[in-house]
Write a protein that holds these residues in place. Sequence first.
Motif, PDB file in Angstrom:
ATOM      1  N   SER A   1       0.829  -1.212   0.000  1.00 29.59           N
ATOM      2  CA  SER A   1       0.000   0.000   0.000  1.00 29.59           C
ATOM      3  C   SER A   1       0.864   1.263   0.000  1.00 29.59           C
ATOM      4  O   SER A   1       0.528   2.246  -0.650  1.00 29.59           O
ATOM      5  CB  SER A   1      -1.018  -0.019   1.140  1.00 29.59           C
ATOM      6  OG  SER A   1      -0.375   0.226   2.368  1.00 29.59           O
ATOM      7  N   LYS A   2       1.999   1.208   0.688  1.00 31.63           N
ATOM      8  CA  LYS A   2       2.849   2.415   0.695  1.00 31.63           C
ATOM      9  C   LYS A   2       3.470   2.671  -0.682  1.00 31.63           C
ATOM     10  O   LYS A   2       3.587   3.831  -1.103  1.00 31.63           O
ATOM     11  CB  LYS A   2       3.930   2.295   1.765  1.00 31.63           C
ATOM     12  CG  LYS A   2       3.346   2.521   3.163  1.00 31.63           C
ATOM     13  CD  LYS A   2       4.408   2.642   4.217  1.00 31.63           C
ATOM     14  CE  LYS A   2       3.777   3.055   5.564  1.00 31.63           C
ATOM     15  NZ  LYS A   2       4.656   2.754   6.696  1.00 31.63           N
ATOM     16  N   LEU A   3       3.851   1.620  -1.373  1.00 25.24           N
ATOM     17  CA  LEU A   3       4.377   1.812  -2.729  1.00 25.24           C
ATOM     18  C   LEU A   3       3.294   2.415  -3.623  1.00 25.24           C
ATOM     19  O   LEU A   3       3.550   3.331  -4.413  1.00 25.24           O
ATOM     20  CB  LEU A   3       4.864   0.485  -3.322  1.00 25.24           C
ATOM     21  CG  LEU A   3       6.237   0.003  -2.855  1.00 25.24           C
ATOM     22  CD1 LEU A   3       6.500  -1.418  -3.361  1.00 25.24           C
ATOM     23  CD2 LEU A   3       7.357   0.937  -3.330  1.00 25.24           C
ATOM     24  N   GLY A   4       2.091   1.889  -3.483  1.00 20.97           N
ATOM     25  CA  GLY A   4       0.974   2.403  -4.275  1.00 20.97           C
ATOM     26  C   GLY A   4       0.745   3.883  -4.011  1.00 20.97           C
ATOM     27  O   GLY A   4       0.584   4.673  -4.940  1.00 20.97           O
ATOM     28  N   ASN A   5       0.795   4.264  -2.731  1.00 21.80           N
ATOM     29  CA  ASN A   5       0.601   5.676  -2.384  1.00 21.80           C
ATOM     30  C   ASN A   5       1.696   6.558  -2.954  1.00 21.80           C
ATOM     31  O   ASN A   5       1.483   7.735  -3.222  1.00 21.80           O
ATOM     32  CB  ASN A   5       0.555   5.853  -0.864  1.00 21.80           C
ATOM     33  CG  ASN A   5      -0.696   5.226  -0.272  1.00 21.80           C
ATOM     34  OD1 ASN A   5      -1.675   4.985  -0.989  1.00 21.80           O
ATOM     35  ND2 ASN A   5      -0.657   4.913   1.008  1.00 21.80           N
ATOM     36  N   ALA A   6       2.877   5.975  -3.108  1.00 22.52           N
ATOM     37  CA  ALA A   6       3.997   6.761  -3.647  1.00 22.52           C
ATOM     38  C   ALA A   6       4.014   6.730  -5.178  1.00 22.52           C
ATOM     39  O   ALA A   6       4.964   7.181  -5.811  1.00 22.52           O
ATOM     40  CB  ALA A   6       5.317   6.227  -3.098  1.00 22.52           C
ATOM     41  N   GLY A   7       2.962   6.164  -5.762  1.00 24.10           N
ATOM     42  CA  GLY A   7       2.860   6.176  -7.222  1.00 24.10           C
ATOM     43  C   GLY A   7       3.655   5.083  -7.900  1.00 24.10           C
ATOM     44  O   GLY A   7       3.902   5.147  -9.110  1.00 24.10           O
ATOM     45  N   LYS A   8       4.059   4.072  -7.137  1.00 24.62           N
ATOM     46  CA  LYS A   8       4.799   2.960  -7.751  1.00 24.62           C
ATOM     47  C   LYS A   8       3.832   1.809  -8.001  1.00 24.62           C
ATOM     48  O   LYS A   8       2.965   1.524  -7.176  1.00 24.62           O
ATOM     49  CB  LYS A   8       5.925   2.478  -6.814  1.00 24.62           C
ATOM     50  CG  LYS A   8       7.028   3.499  -6.629  1.00 24.62           C
ATOM     51  CD  LYS A   8       7.950   3.505  -7.830  1.00 24.62           C
ATOM     52  CE  LYS A   8       8.949   4.655  -7.722  1.00 24.62           C
ATOM     53  NZ  LYS A   8       9.782   4.796  -8.905  1.00 24.62           N
ATOM     54  N   ASP A   9       4.021   1.175  -9.148  1.00 28.26           N
ATOM     55  CA  ASP A   9       3.202   0.033  -9.511  1.00 28.26           C
ATOM     56  C   ASP A   9       3.854  -1.220  -8.964  1.00 28.26           C
ATOM     57  O   ASP A   9       4.962  -1.567  -9.370  1.00 28.26           O
ATOM     58  CB  ASP A   9       3.203  -0.067 -11.036  1.00 28.26           C
ATOM     59  CG  ASP A   9       1.821   0.079 -11.597  1.00 28.26           C
ATOM     60  OD1 ASP A   9       0.858  -0.083 -10.840  1.00 28.26           O
ATOM     61  OD2 ASP A   9       1.730   0.340 -12.802  1.00 28.26           O
ATOM     62  N   ALA A  10       3.171  -1.891  -8.039  1.00 25.31           N
ATOM     63  CA  ALA A  10       3.778  -3.091  -7.461  1.00 25.31           C
ATOM     64  C   ALA A  10       2.939  -4.318  -7.775  1.00 25.31           C
ATOM     65  O   ALA A  10       1.720  -4.238  -7.918  1.00 25.31           O
ATOM     66  CB  ALA A  10       3.915  -2.932  -5.953  1.00 25.31           C
ATOM     67  N   LEU A  11       3.611  -5.440  -7.903  1.00 22.66           N
ATOM     68  CA  LEU A  11       2.947  -6.732  -8.059  1.00 22.66           C
ATOM     69  C   LEU A  11       3.256  -7.538  -6.811  1.00 22.66           C
ATOM     70  O   LEU A  11       4.422  -7.815  -6.514  1.00 22.66           O
ATOM     71  CB  LEU A  11       3.476  -7.454  -9.304  1.00 22.66           C
ATOM     72  CG  LEU A  11       2.844  -8.828  -9.584  1.00 22.66           C
ATOM     73  CD1 LEU A  11       1.365  -8.678  -9.937  1.00 22.66           C
ATOM     74  CD2 LEU A  11       3.579  -9.529 -10.729  1.00 22.66           C
TER      75      LEU A  11
ATOM     76  N   ALA B   1      13.776   0.281   2.701  1.00 19.93           N
ATOM     77  CA  ALA B   1      13.520  -0.262   1.360  1.00 19.93           C
ATOM     78  C   ALA B   1      12.574   0.651   0.587  1.00 19.93           C
ATOM     79  O   ALA B   1      12.798   0.971  -0.580  1.00 19.93           O
ATOM     80  CB  ALA B   1      12.942  -1.675   1.471  1.00 19.93           C
ATOM     81  N   LEU B   2      11.519   1.099   1.274  1.00 21.41           N
ATOM     82  CA  LEU B   2      10.558   1.984   0.610  1.00 21.41           C
ATOM     83  C   LEU B   2      11.216   3.291   0.208  1.00 21.41           C
ATOM     84  O   LEU B   2      10.973   3.824  -0.878  1.00 21.41           O
ATOM     85  CB  LEU B   2       9.378   2.262   1.558  1.00 21.41           C
ATOM     86  CG  LEU B   2       8.445   1.080   1.795  1.00 21.41           C
ATOM     87  CD1 LEU B   2       7.437   1.414   2.890  1.00 21.41           C
ATOM     88  CD2 LEU B   2       7.720   0.697   0.511  1.00 21.41           C
TER      89      LEU B   2
END
Length: 440
Positions: A367-377, A431-432
């Motif tokens: 969720s934090k990657l998503g909030n930072a605009g990164k597309d995660a799988l 890491a984030l």
Amino acid sequence: MRLTEFFMPTLKENPNEAQIVSHRFMLRAGMIRQSSAGIYSWLPLGHRVLKKIEQIVREEQDRAGAQELLMPTIQPAEIWRESGRYDDYGKEMLRITDRHDRDMLYGPTNEELITEIFRDSVRSYRDLPKMLYHIQWKFRDEVRPRFGIMRGREFLMKDCYSFDLDYDGARRAYNRMFVAYLRTFQRLGLKAIPMAADPGPIGGDMSHEFMILAETGESEVACHKDLLDLDMDLMSLDPRGDMQSTVDTLTSYYAATDEKRDAEVEAGFGDDLIVARGIEVGHIFYFGTKYSEAMNATVNNEKGDKVAIEMGSYGIGVSRLVGGIIEACHDEDGIIWPESVAPFDVGIINLRAGDEKCDAAAEEIYSKLGNAGKDALLDDRDQRGGVKFADMDLIGLPWQIIAGPRGLESGVVELKSRASGAREEMSIDAALNKLTSPAG
Ligand code: ATP
Ligand code: MG
């Protein structure tokens, strides 16, 4: 995206029909699926890459001053009869008859159609210059479709067409596209080499194919070693400026596709000669008034005389590039996507789905990657670690974050770079931070 929800039908075994690495990995990673010979469906993972490439191509075309439009895939035979190519094109053209017995065809390219559009709307030299492009599916009934989407029958091409009043104008358009192509391929993470190509009946020196070097390339090409080492800063050039000196520098080195190679010149190079196999990912081409004369596309010049429009065409194999990038960027475990075209930015491996700590950490990262605009799988499947590692390496996302029970005991996850293979333990925040900081 969660892997438990994502449609990504991977294969464990190497498919028999795939002879080259890109085709193998694309099938194994569930990027494409063959529908019939040389015709493919693009599954979600492959489609994401295709769209990213398309977008970079589009941005560089726009930047160079070309305007996007969209022409249909099906064209009337009539305009091809006007240009004289209806009979010349032969069996590669897929011909269709509609219910009114009209001859139609699935477009293999669009010179005729764009010339028709242009001639019907433009009258004066004041309407020039113009560059128009589209990104559209083409069909060529290739004798030997092979290597997956590399030589397909249906394939996605960006084709641009330039319209100018005179030769100097046409050369400016050509130079702009020349540089736009190099910028495009650079942004795609590729080293594409412009090579003198057969100009056809028009002659002259304005025909270049852009080749990426790979063992599986279909043709043999040659160039001087210095061209490979050349490092020019194209990104800071004014995209609408005068490119002549840049193009002159780039074309001053020997570089030729098979039909243009010169044994005598090559003999003089000794060890500085590079002979390699190449994949053609783009082709730019000046053809003067070939179509405008045949199809009567004229403008009035300043003196009021009717003159035929000077034209050029500029193609990029958008779908072929997906395979081309894989040929250039992989190891034995799978694909290594350049960041600019990766289907996702980061893969998160939850090493023990169902374990409270692992689930919480994976979800937090996701969720934090998503909030930072990164597309995660997020690999949230209930699967063995080995399977997850293998799949993540296969699909080649630039970064992996591995959240496992042992590390989380001491508050760390692992960050792995797919390209270098380097793995580093750190806190989730670190890491984030690394993945979302502007430099990362
Ligand atoms: P080739 O020599 O590989 O058959 P071409 O010279 O006929 O290609 P162009 O008409 O120059 O192709 O088309 C522009 C671009 O479209 C090519 O540079 C290539 O990247 C791509 N392309 C051409 N044919 C195919 C195909 N059958 N499958 C996928 N991409 C293709
Ligand atoms: Mg070509």
